[in-house]
Design a protein around this motif. Sequence first.
Motif, short mmCIF file in Angstrom:
data_model
loop_
_atom_site.label_atom_id
_atom_site.label_comp_id
_atom_site.label_asym_id
_atom_site.label_seq_id
_atom_site.Cartn_x
_atom_site.Cartn_y
_atom_site.Cartn_z
N SER A 15 68.09 -28.67 -61.05
CA SER A 15 68.43 -27.29 -60.64
C SER A 15 69.78 -26.82 -61.17
CB SER A 15 68.40 -27.16 -59.11
OG SER A 15 69.41 -27.97 -58.53
N THR A 16 70.67 -27.76 -61.51
CA THR A 16 72.01 -27.36 -61.97
C THR A 16 72.08 -27.09 -63.47
OG1 THR A 16 72.49 -29.73 -62.07
CG2 THR A 16 73.30 -28.55 -60.14
N GLY A 17 70.97 -27.30 -64.18
CA GLY A 17 70.96 -27.07 -65.63
C GLY A 17 70.55 -25.65 -65.98
N SER A 18 70.44 -25.42 -67.28
CA SER A 18 70.12 -24.07 -67.77
C SER A 18 68.76 -23.58 -67.25
CB SER A 18 70.16 -24.12 -69.31
OG SER A 18 69.50 -23.04 -69.86
N ILE A 19 67.74 -24.42 -67.35
CA ILE A 19 66.41 -24.01 -66.85
C ILE A 19 66.40 -23.93 -65.32
CG2 ILE A 19 63.99 -24.74 -66.64
CD1 ILE A 19 64.46 -23.68 -69.37
N GLY A 20 67.10 -24.86 -64.68
CA GLY A 20 67.20 -24.82 -63.22
C GLY A 20 67.82 -23.52 -62.75
N LEU A 21 68.90 -23.11 -63.41
CA LEU A 21 69.57 -21.85 -63.05
C LEU A 21 68.64 -20.66 -63.27
CD1 LEU A 21 73.14 -22.42 -64.56
CD2 LEU A 21 72.53 -22.36 -62.14
N HIS A 202 74.05 -21.64 -80.05
CA HIS A 202 72.76 -21.14 -80.51
C HIS A 202 72.76 -19.62 -80.64
CE1 HIS A 202 68.45 -20.43 -80.79
NE2 HIS A 202 68.34 -21.69 -81.17
N PRO A 203 72.14 -19.09 -81.73
CA PRO A 203 72.18 -17.64 -81.92
C PRO A 203 71.43 -16.82 -80.86
CG PRO A 203 70.81 -18.71 -83.63
CD PRO A 203 71.53 -19.79 -82.88
N ASN A 204 70.32 -17.33 -80.32
CA ASN A 204 69.51 -16.48 -79.42
C ASN A 204 69.40 -16.97 -77.98
OD1 ASN A 204 68.95 -15.25 -81.83
ND2 ASN A 204 66.94 -16.15 -82.06
N TRP A 205 69.50 -18.27 -77.77
CA TRP A 205 69.24 -18.82 -76.45
C TRP A 205 70.49 -19.52 -75.93
CZ3 TRP A 205 64.28 -17.95 -74.59
CH2 TRP A 205 63.26 -17.76 -75.52
N SER A 206 70.73 -19.42 -74.62
CA SER A 206 71.81 -20.19 -74.01
C SER A 206 71.16 -21.36 -73.29
CB SER A 206 72.58 -19.28 -73.04
OG SER A 206 73.26 -20.07 -72.13
N MET A 207 71.41 -22.58 -73.76
CA MET A 207 70.66 -23.75 -73.27
C MET A 207 71.61 -24.92 -73.05
SD MET A 207 67.47 -23.57 -75.97
CE MET A 207 68.44 -23.90 -77.44
N GLY A 208 71.09 -25.99 -72.48
CA GLY A 208 71.87 -27.21 -72.31
C GLY A 208 72.29 -27.78 -73.66
N ALA A 209 73.31 -28.67 -73.63
CA ALA A 209 73.87 -29.18 -74.88
C ALA A 209 72.86 -29.97 -75.70
CB ALA A 209 75.07 -30.08 -74.56
N SER A 212 70.31 -27.80 -77.41
CA SER A 212 70.98 -26.97 -78.41
C SER A 212 71.19 -27.76 -79.69
CB SER A 212 72.31 -26.45 -77.87
OG SER A 212 72.08 -25.62 -76.74
N VAL A 213 71.60 -29.03 -79.56
CA VAL A 213 71.75 -29.86 -80.76
C VAL A 213 70.37 -30.08 -81.40
CG1 VAL A 213 72.48 -32.10 -81.67
CG2 VAL A 213 73.83 -30.98 -79.89
N ASP A 214 69.35 -30.30 -80.57
CA ASP A 214 67.99 -30.45 -81.12
C ASP A 214 67.56 -29.21 -81.89
OD1 ASP A 214 67.70 -32.99 -80.06
OD2 ASP A 214 66.49 -32.36 -78.34
N SER A 215 67.98 -28.04 -81.45
CA SER A 215 67.64 -26.82 -82.19
C SER A 215 68.38 -26.79 -83.52
CB SER A 215 68.03 -25.57 -81.40
OG SER A 215 67.27 -25.49 -80.24
N ALA A 216 69.62 -27.27 -83.51
CA ALA A 216 70.43 -27.26 -84.74
C ALA A 216 69.87 -28.23 -85.78
CB ALA A 216 71.88 -27.59 -84.41
N THR A 217 69.32 -29.37 -85.33
CA THR A 217 68.73 -30.34 -86.29
C THR A 217 67.26 -29.99 -86.57
OG1 THR A 217 67.96 -31.80 -84.52
CG2 THR A 217 70.14 -32.28 -85.45
#
Length: 399
Positions: A15-21, A202-209, A212-217
């Motif tokens: 619940s304390t992460g990006s999707i939880g919020l 990340h350019p479009n989404w605000s996500m957990g770290a 976000s790294v997975d999106s970058a790779t």
Amino acid sequence: MGSLTLPRKVVVLGSTGSIGLSTLSLFEESGVPVEILALTAGRNVERLIAQARQWRPAVAVIEDETKLAALKDGLAGTGVRAAAGAAAVAEAAAMGADWVMSAIVGAAGLAPTVAAAETGAVIALANKESLVCAGPALLAIAKAAGGSVIPVDSEHSAIFQVLQPDCAHRVARLILTASGGPFRTWDKAAMAAATPEQAIAHPNWSMGAKISVDSATMMNKGLEMIEASYLFDTPEAKIDVVVHPQSVIHSLVEYTDGSTLAQLGPPDMRSPISCAFAWPDRLEWPAARLDLAAYGQLTFESPDLDRFPLLDIAREALRLEGGAPTAMNAANEVAVAAFLDRRIGFLDIAAAVAGTLERMNSLGNLAVAQSDAVENAMMIDASARRIAAEVVAQKHRRL
Ligand code: NDP
Ligand code: MG
């Protein structure tokens, strides 16, 4: 106006992460009358206390046991029970909710998601790593218990929404869209020097770290190919990826008659969460609406496999089946943590994943089928983590 029954009793894992919020924000914005049985967190005890004070679940669980005293203190007088440890997280998942949001990051989410699946709850699945780690076994457990798994990942939610159940055998291709991440236009030399701060912007989404790294790779898209293959029972050869930098089209299904269906929306994870919450109904809430004219144009390009080799590595792991997806996911988690910790460079992430898979393969460790049982997947996960840690340590020494 007829309305289908919405879930009432819910558990939010992570619940304390990006999707939880986003999940709690959706409950608040939509005003749906939910009874929260449990909220669970990893280490962020302050945020968990604030959430529990607002939502008054029966129990608030922190995975990090050293934070139990602080959690108890923070909840004194509220009537919310405090608990700690991985076993307590899994117990919270199995409290008998109608709907469980699975939003822990990484394979750490597997055991609680399995615990929820065993109760027959509807599982809103954000935690893609649990599917990649043990997808066939997890889906079989949910099915046997009479429950269901509804994807929250925006691409899979899109496919889920446009897949015609009677025409599953008429699917020619699943087409996953990818934003391309923050390094879409960077050259390799710049990528080699990329910092964690640059990778998580990340350019479009605000996500957990981690994601976000997975999106970058672009490993995120690799994990998503595997996720799609398991969720929609589709072979690797029928899954494609197209880069779409605006993240407006969330994915597409191409049918054998040449017709392609897409799902669109502004990039806001509350949209796929609301879909997973109300399915097969729809929520009515003040969601942002899509203004296509404001976008002007939507663009598309092919992914660059030279700069983003993890896409190919993931495809190969899916083709190999057995323990390869499980090992790949574990190695990626270890490598991403090392990158965030500045122990290895950005391009070393892909190299570490490839190196781990090679070693696992030469040791014969990939032959075990992860689909057999969750326990098998957990064993492969553990041995891949050990090997990945060695591979990462070697790269670190060379830096
Ligand atoms: P975050 O890092 O923001 O949140 C992760 C959550 O998991 C936090 O609540 C964290 O607790 C908790 N957690 C971490 N480790 C453990 C552990 N060992 N045991 C129990 N809980 C733990 O990640 P996101 O919300 O971004 O992502 C969650 C999942 O959803 C991932 O699998 C991701 O791939 C997927 N997803 C996310 C999207 C997004 O937009 N964010 C989009 C699509 C999928 P704490 O912070 O308290 O330590
Ligand atoms: Mg996604």
